[in-house]
Design an enzyme around this catalytic site. Structure first.
Site, PDB file in Angstrom:
ATOM      1  N   HIS A 195      -0.405   5.317   8.138  1.00 18.14           N
ATOM      2  CA  HIS A 195       0.228   4.196   7.447  1.00 18.14           C
ATOM      3  C   HIS A 195       1.604   4.679   6.976  1.00 18.14           C
ATOM      4  O   HIS A 195       1.703   5.760   6.372  1.00 18.14           O
ATOM      5  CB  HIS A 195      -0.576   3.798   6.209  1.00 18.14           C
ATOM      6  CG  HIS A 195      -1.811   3.000   6.497  1.00 18.14           C
ATOM      7  ND1 HIS A 195      -2.791   3.411   7.353  1.00 18.14           N
ATOM      8  CD2 HIS A 195      -2.225   1.797   6.001  1.00 18.14           C
ATOM      9  CE1 HIS A 195      -3.754   2.501   7.385  1.00 18.14           C
ATOM     10  NE2 HIS A 195      -3.446   1.503   6.578  1.00 18.14           N
TER      11      HIS A 195
ATOM     12  N   GLU B 168       4.672   0.599   4.603  1.00 14.65           N
ATOM     13  CA  GLU B 168       3.980  -0.597   4.089  1.00 14.65           C
ATOM     14  C   GLU B 168       4.621  -0.926   2.742  1.00 14.65           C
ATOM     15  O   GLU B 168       5.226  -1.977   2.566  1.00 14.65           O
ATOM     16  CB  GLU B 168       2.476  -0.327   3.946  1.00 14.65           C
ATOM     17  CG  GLU B 168       1.690  -1.528   3.384  1.00 14.65           C
ATOM     18  CD  GLU B 168       0.211  -1.213   3.115  1.00 14.65           C
ATOM     19  OE1 GLU B 168      -0.150  -0.023   2.979  1.00 14.65           O
ATOM     20  OE2 GLU B 168      -0.579  -2.186   3.016  1.00 14.65           O
TER      21      GLU B 168
ATOM     22  N   HIS C 158      -9.811  -1.369   8.581  1.00 14.06           N
ATOM     23  CA  HIS C 158     -10.591  -0.426   7.755  1.00 14.06           C
ATOM     24  C   HIS C 158     -12.003  -0.996   7.643  1.00 14.06           C
ATOM     25  O   HIS C 158     -12.164  -2.113   7.135  1.00 14.06           O
ATOM     26  CB  HIS C 158      -9.975  -0.291   6.365  1.00 14.06           C
ATOM     27  CG  HIS C 158      -8.538   0.138   6.395  1.00 14.06           C
ATOM     28  ND1 HIS C 158      -8.155   1.455   6.255  1.00 14.06           N
ATOM     29  CD2 HIS C 158      -7.383  -0.561   6.566  1.00 14.06           C
ATOM     30  CE1 HIS C 158      -6.838   1.541   6.326  1.00 14.06           C
ATOM     31  NE2 HIS C 158      -6.340   0.329   6.520  1.00 14.06           N
TER      32      HIS C 158
ATOM     33  N   HIS D  25      -5.885  -1.948  13.819  1.00 14.36           N
ATOM     34  CA  HIS D  25      -5.698  -1.572  12.411  1.00 14.36           C
ATOM     35  C   HIS D  25      -6.731  -2.318  11.571  1.00 14.36           C
ATOM     36  O   HIS D  25      -6.524  -3.464  11.190  1.00 14.36           O
ATOM     37  CB  HIS D  25      -4.267  -1.906  11.971  1.00 14.36           C
ATOM     38  CG  HIS D  25      -3.925  -1.480  10.581  1.00 14.36           C
ATOM     39  ND1 HIS D  25      -2.622  -1.312  10.149  1.00 14.36           N
ATOM     40  CD2 HIS D  25      -4.696  -1.182   9.502  1.00 14.36           C
ATOM     41  CE1 HIS D  25      -2.611  -0.940   8.882  1.00 14.36           C
ATOM     42  NE2 HIS D  25      -3.866  -0.873   8.455  1.00 14.36           N
TER      43      HIS D  25
HETATM   44  N1  ADE Z   1      -6.755   1.298   2.789  1.00 12.24           N
HETATM   45  C1  ADE Z   1      -7.287   0.117   3.122  1.00 12.24           C
HETATM   46  N2  ADE Z   1      -6.315  -0.779   3.344  1.00 12.24           N
HETATM   47  C2  ADE Z   1      -5.138  -0.150   3.163  1.00 12.24           C
HETATM   48  C3  ADE Z   1      -3.779  -0.519   3.251  1.00 12.24           C
HETATM   49  N3  ADE Z   1      -3.387  -1.764   3.565  1.00 12.24           N
HETATM   50  N4  ADE Z   1      -2.839   0.399   2.970  1.00 12.24           N
HETATM   51  C4  ADE Z   1      -3.197   1.646   2.640  1.00 12.24           C
HETATM   52  N5  ADE Z   1      -4.458   2.051   2.544  1.00 12.24           N
HETATM   53  C5  ADE Z   1      -5.424   1.166   2.802  1.00 12.24           C
HETATM   54 ZN    ZN Z   2      -4.405  -0.361   6.537  1.00 10.41          ZN
END
Ligand code: ADE
Ligand code: ZN
Length: 334
Positions: free
Chosen positions: A196, A199, A18, A16
């Site tokens: 996702h 969260e 980005h 995970h």
């Molecule tokens: N894009 C980058 N980080 C993220 C995260 N923690 N939650 C949702 N979108 C994201």
């Molecule tokens: Zn993320």
């Protein structure tokens, strides 16, 4: 062996991450400088003082603004290469990298510029460090389904470089159900699927990701713990959660690291992994995430071994490479 050294030395996978979230301020200023892009902040120090977030949206506003200097293939290459050097230093032997094409195509950058730069760095890292990788193309959920379909179409010529599609950005108000059709098409085309969920959003969004999108993994998934039936389902189906401890604290989804649920997740039999999400913004790469939860929750060598093993087993790697890494990891069984 001291536990921090153990964490540093064991082979691990990151699931995970980005790539845009690995953009360190120093590199951001360097690339902005060579492209003649004026950033909102005058210095690295000033930019860093803006890294205080009350929630996910606060962070996303800064994260998208941070991408403005990325214009050329070499910029995407340099961004990815800088992360891969770091990953190699941390004994991350396999990494599954998300990228957000719409954050760039919306600024007039072509899909080929983005993916060719990233892919070339991945190839070079495999050759130079032996680090393997997979690429996950994430759709921005605050945009509509039409834009996601257009992005899927743009990726057509590069399908062989992309393993999975994902779903990220502002969660609340944008449930997985909004993207049921585009995920169906992606699955038909042979992509693996992650999203996702849980969260900031409720357990219902995790249910939707599982039942409607039929995900292979859930990114984050923390709020699943509010629903016993959901936990039972995730355990039964062995659906991995890619958990990001430092991110959870920085975005205030967990009030302090001592209250992080990673140990609870393991105790409940959930298939949890530890990851960094957006390390340039949240104060640490994978090892710092392992160390933070180990210190705060008194994790044992056995817990750490389980988390690393989970990261390899939950990856999209071919069986042969998985077994190779698992054999290397086994030399570190505590
Ligand atoms: N894009 C980058 N980080 C993220 C995260 N923690 N939650 C949702 N979108 C994201
Ligand atoms: Zn993320």
């Amino acid at each position: 062996m001291e536990i921090k050294n153990y964490i540093r030395q064991i082979p691990k996978a990151e699931l995970h991450l980005h790539i845009e979230g690995t953009f360190e301020p120093e590199l951001m200023f360097e690339i902005a400088g060579r492209n003649g892009v004026k950033l909102k902040y005058d210095s690295v120090e000033e930019l860093k003082t803006a890294y205080k977030f009350n929630n996910l949206q606060d962070f996303l506003d800064i994260y998208y603004a941070g991408t403005s200097s990325l214009q050329k293939k070499k910029d995407f290459y340099d961004l990815t290469w800088a992360y891969l050097e770091k990953a190699n230093e941390q004994n991350i032997v396999h990494t599954e990298i998300m990228f957000d094409p719409q954050a760039h195509t919306s600024r007039g950058i072509s899909f080929s510029t983005i993916i060719e730069g990233i892919h070339e760095a991945l190839e070079d890292a495999k050759e130079k460090f032996g680090v393997t990788s997979k690429l996950i193309m994430s759709f921005l959920r605050h945009l509509d389904e039409k834009s996601a379909f257009e992005t899927l179409e743009m990726s057509k010529d590069y399908k062989q470089w992309i393993t999975a599609v994902g779903l990220d950005s502002s969660e609340v108000g944008h449930p997985p159900s909004k993207f049921k059709n585009v995920f169906e098409k992606a699955k038909e085309e042979g992509f693996r699927v992650v999203a996702h969920a849980g969260e900031e959003g409720p357990p219902e969004y995790v249910w939707e990701a599982v039942n409607l999108l039929e995900v292979d993994r859930i990114d984050h998934g923390n709020r699943s713990l509010e629903d016993d039936k959901l936990v039972e389902t995730l355990v039964e189906k062995k659906i991995p959660l890619t958990v990001c401890p430092l991110s959870n604290v920085k975005l205030r989804n967990v009030d302090k690291i001592e209250n992080h649920p990673i140990k609870t997740m393991l105790n409940k039999g959930l298939f949890a992994t530890v990851n960094s999400d957006d390390p340039a913004y949240f104060g640490g790469y994978v090892n710092e995430n392992y160390i933070a939860v180990t210190d705060a929750l008194n994790l044992s060598g056995n817990d750490i071994f389980t988390l690393a093993k989970n990261s390899i087993e939950a990856s999209f790697l071919e069986e042969e490479r998985k077994q190779e890494i698992l054999r290397d990891l086994n030399d570190f069984r505590s």
